[in-house]
Design an enzyme around this catalytic site. Sequence first.
Site, PDB file in Angstrom:
ATOM      1  N   GLU A  71       0.838  -1.210   0.000  1.00 38.99           N
ATOM      2  CA  GLU A  71       0.000   0.000   0.000  1.00 38.99           C
ATOM      3  C   GLU A  71       0.872   1.260   0.000  1.00 38.99           C
ATOM      4  O   GLU A  71       2.083   1.202   0.187  1.00 38.99           O
ATOM      5  CB  GLU A  71      -0.902   0.038   1.243  1.00 38.99           C
ATOM      6  N   ARG A 163      -7.636   0.628  13.048  1.00 46.62           N
ATOM      7  CA  ARG A 163      -6.267   0.977  12.678  1.00 46.62           C
ATOM      8  C   ARG A 163      -6.328   1.992  11.544  1.00 46.62           C
ATOM      9  O   ARG A 163      -7.344   2.093  10.839  1.00 46.62           O
ATOM     10  CB  ARG A 163      -5.488  -0.257  12.227  1.00 46.62           C
ATOM     11  N   ASN A 165      -5.544   3.361   7.885  1.00 48.94           N
ATOM     12  CA  ASN A 165      -5.409   2.755   6.571  1.00 48.94           C
ATOM     13  C   ASN A 165      -4.690   3.749   5.662  1.00 48.94           C
ATOM     14  O   ASN A 165      -3.554   4.105   5.921  1.00 48.94           O
ATOM     15  CB  ASN A 165      -6.765   2.308   6.020  1.00 48.94           C
ATOM     16  N   ASP A 183      -9.826  -6.229  11.086  1.00 49.06           N
ATOM     17  CA  ASP A 183     -10.467  -7.383  10.445  1.00 49.06           C
ATOM     18  C   ASP A 183     -10.837  -8.465  11.446  1.00 49.06           C
ATOM     19  O   ASP A 183     -11.806  -9.204  11.248  1.00 49.06           O
ATOM     20  CB  ASP A 183      -9.526  -7.974   9.391  1.00 49.06           C
ATOM     21  N   ASN A 215      -9.939   4.936   2.217  1.00 47.44           N
ATOM     22  CA  ASN A 215      -8.944   4.589   1.220  1.00 47.44           C
ATOM     23  C   ASN A 215      -8.463   5.801   0.430  1.00 47.44           C
ATOM     24  O   ASN A 215      -8.118   6.809   1.006  1.00 47.44           O
ATOM     25  CB  ASN A 215      -9.467   3.467   0.315  1.00 47.44           C
ATOM     26  N   ASP A 270      -9.865   1.237  -4.230  1.00 39.38           N
ATOM     27  CA  ASP A 270      -8.859   1.175  -3.168  1.00 39.38           C
ATOM     28  C   ASP A 270      -8.048   2.466  -3.210  1.00 39.38           C
ATOM     29  O   ASP A 270      -8.594   3.545  -3.047  1.00 39.38           O
ATOM     30  CB  ASP A 270      -7.998  -0.077  -3.343  1.00 39.38           C
TER      31      ASP A 270
END
Length: 359
Positions: A71, A163, A165, A183, A215, A270
């Site tokens: 990422e 958390r 991202n 998750d 995102n 994303d």
Amino acid sequence: MMSPIGRSRVESQGVIASRSSVITALCWLLCIGALECFAQGTLSKQSETMPNDATYYQVEQLPAPRSRLGEGPVWDIESKSLFYVDIQTPAVLRYDYAAKRTFSATLEGATTISFIALVAGQPDHFVVGDDNRVSLISWNGRSEQANRVRTLVDLGDSQRHVRFNDGKVDPTGRLYAGTMQLDTLGDPYVQKEGQLFRYENGTMVVQKQNISISNGLTWDEPHNPRRMFYIDSAALDVKAFDVADNGDLTNETVFYDLRTNGSDPGYVGDGMTSDADGNLYVATWGGSKVMKIDKSSQKVVLEIKLPTEQITSVAFGGPQLDELFVTTSLNGGKPAPAGALFRVTGLGVKGKPMHKMIL
């Protein structure tokens, strides 16, 4: 009019080949041409919104470790390097453009590292999202260990279930970053516990709530740097906001809807970036592609196909800022090249320099 092809001479008689030979030759030429186009990355299909002149590109896998969840790619002009993260390893990584080599480092005390941002005036220093904190770290780009300098902000005990991202720095040097539910605590697409923040003097100022997976972010510069684009993955769209003087987001609208005739397309948006003309490039988790969305028509004009399914984020880089770097994920045990770092060339466009955070 096309000139005759497939013409051959019979030495003894000098007659023209039969019409069937001409047709056969034409068929072979068309097949060969189609195969050549496919090999060069030609779009496998074109819709009426995709112009014929935007069809050629090349996809190359770069020498880098496969990421569990790659990422946050950021191109650094000074070091000619691409920095990015593997959220779940967790690690910060640097692809050295000249050396064609990728270096990786861990950060003590972090169970996730979700984004990385360059810092103005502080070489070898970066701001990262680690767990539910935003931290300043130091890393020389080569060693196997990065060092935590200080925690800039901690969301606290009430936000231990989330958390950070994606995060990115705007044209004024402000950091925007969002969160998502862990998750392990359930489906984040259903339990929308995430928020979008902007950083200000040691605090995180809430900009948007009830987010599934915060995102992609990018800005419409140089044309209108006070317009921001944003993706909440479960919303299946790209939102646009106006940015006030103090950085607050206002006037939320839907810029692009990912649904096909109102139906789920089978993938979600994303990470995201934009080129120097303001067109958007949206990574698709589950879509095996990056979509180029024209800023004026608000339509997809190009689909950049990748040889893996979970495309996570994109950033322009390279010496001329005309190469698109793409991160991916091997989550779920996806086979290679899932998790690879890719470079796309031949797009015929340039990106913009990445901004550095002002601390």
